[in-house]
Design a protein around this motif. Structure first.
Motif, PDB file in Angstrom:
ATOM      1  N   ARG A  19      58.963  24.987-124.967  1.00  0.00           N
ATOM      2  CA  ARG A  19      59.987  25.682-124.182  1.00  0.00           C
ATOM      3  C   ARG A  19      61.055  24.711-123.680  1.00  0.00           C
ATOM      4  O   ARG A  19      62.134  25.128-123.246  1.00  0.00           O
ATOM      5  N   GLY A 254      60.959  34.996-124.917  1.00  0.00           N
ATOM      6  CA  GLY A 254      60.475  35.562-126.167  1.00  0.00           C
ATOM      7  C   GLY A 254      58.963  35.503-126.242  1.00  0.00           C
ATOM      8  O   GLY A 254      58.267  35.845-125.279  1.00  0.00           O
ATOM      9  N   HIS A 255      58.434  35.043-127.355  1.00  0.00           N
ATOM     10  CA  HIS A 255      56.983  34.966-127.548  1.00  0.00           C
ATOM     11  C   HIS A 255      56.459  33.550-127.368  1.00  0.00           C
ATOM     12  O   HIS A 255      55.335  33.243-127.761  1.00  0.00           O
ATOM     13  N   MET A 256      57.249  32.697-126.744  1.00  0.00           N
ATOM     14  CA  MET A 256      56.881  31.291-126.656  1.00  0.00           C
ATOM     15  C   MET A 256      55.926  31.004-125.509  1.00  0.00           C
ATOM     16  O   MET A 256      55.895  31.703-124.494  1.00  0.00           O
ATOM     17  N   ARG A 261      55.325  28.586-130.758  1.00  0.00           N
ATOM     18  CA  ARG A 261      56.759  28.655-130.950  1.00  0.00           C
ATOM     19  C   ARG A 261      57.100  29.260-132.293  1.00  0.00           C
ATOM     20  O   ARG A 261      56.295  29.249-133.224  1.00  0.00           O
ATOM     21  N   ASP A 265      62.721  31.933-131.657  1.00  0.00           N
ATOM     22  CA  ASP A 265      62.615  31.871-130.205  1.00  0.00           C
ATOM     23  C   ASP A 265      63.190  30.561-129.662  1.00  0.00           C
ATOM     24  O   ASP A 265      63.822  30.542-128.597  1.00  0.00           O
TER      25      ASP A 265
END
Length: 286
Positions: A19, A254-256, A261, A265
């Protein structure tokens, strides 16, 4: 753009594994705008973001996140099985980053930058919070970034001298108090989760239980990370209300997660960071 003479302006990057590409975007915009902080403190991946920023290497960390980060040598279960390190910190901060590496950190530029620099780490044996300054950095020796980024359980502790260190997020995940105690007049804080995200005791409970078998003092700090993070963000909001701090964070991730990862994203977070970095000049009155 130079800050007002005599003022100490800090930038804090709290990291957050992959991230951290959000912070990379913020700092790249600061480089684009010619903004020069004279105090920088990084946690985990945030320490590496700030090292590249202080060296003036726009886009360098973006390449690490979005290109090298998908290589097996960088992060994989194969690494964990062979080396007991899911993220191979030697590959990231030595093989790739040394002067003969694929994407060297410009050590001469980093050394010439007069800004104070700290990487937060946790002493594996004592649980002590340690702020590793630039005196620990030399050409082809970026052990401070390894120490600050050694995720507990996922990575082995990293050695500097006679001491072993784990990830700085266990010790001081949001070092706002440190920055103002060191005399900062204003601070830009980079978080990599939405600003109102609260950690809970269960977030680190499993890893803390595993870590307690080998490093009980560090495990105790890990078990308290939720409170340290929440308290740090709460303090940041107090300084924000007083006009002394700019809190930058993505509105979504997002989906992080720290180690999960996708390229899509990461590009989304980087673009958010680029846009949010444009808020810095106004905050600093530039």
């Amino acid at each position: 753009m130079e800050v007002e003479q005599g003022m100490k302006i800090g930038v804090l990057d709290a990291g957050g594994g992959f991230r951290g590409v959000y912070g990379c975007g913020v700092l790249d915009t600061c480089l684009d705008r010619g903004i020069h902080f004279n105090y920088a403190i990084g946690v985990s991946a945030g320490s590496a973001n700030l090292a590249s920023y202080l060296a003036g290497q726009r886009g360098r960390n973006y390449t690490f996140y979005t290109v090298y980060g998908f290589r097996r040598q960088y992060a994989s279960f194969g690494n964990f099985i062979r080396k007991h390190n899911y993220v191979d910190l030697d590959y990231v901060y030595s093989t790739l980053s040394n002067s003969d590496g694929e994407n060297p950190l410009d050590y001469d530029a980093f050394a010439a930058n007069p800004a104070e620099f700290y990487a937060v780490a946790c002493d594996a044996r004592t649980g002590e919070t340690v702020y590793l300054d630039r005196s620990y950095v030399s050409r082809d020796n970026f052990a401070v970034c390894k120490a600050s980024s050694a995720l507990p359980v996922a990575c082995q502790p990293q050695r500097i001298g006679e001491r072993l260190f784990f990830d700085g997020g266990m010790a001081d995940p949001v070092p706002v108090a440190k920055a103002f105690a060191d005399g900062c007049d204003k601070v830009v804080l980079i978080l990599t989760k939405p600003r109102d995200t609260l950690r809970t005791p269960k977030d680190d409970a499993t890893f803390a239980r595993i870590l307690r078998r080998t490093y009980p003092q560090a495990a105790e700090q890990l078990s308290l990370r939720w409170k340290k993070y929440n308290d740090g963000v709460a303090l940041a909001k107090e300084y924000e209300a007083a006009g002394k701090l700019l809190l930058l964070s993505p509105d979504s991730i997002g989906h992080m997660s720290t180690l999960k990862r996708t390229k899509e994203d990461m590009d989304m977070l980087y673009e958010k960071g680029l846009r949010d970095g444009a808020k810095v000049p106004e905050f600093l009155g530039l």
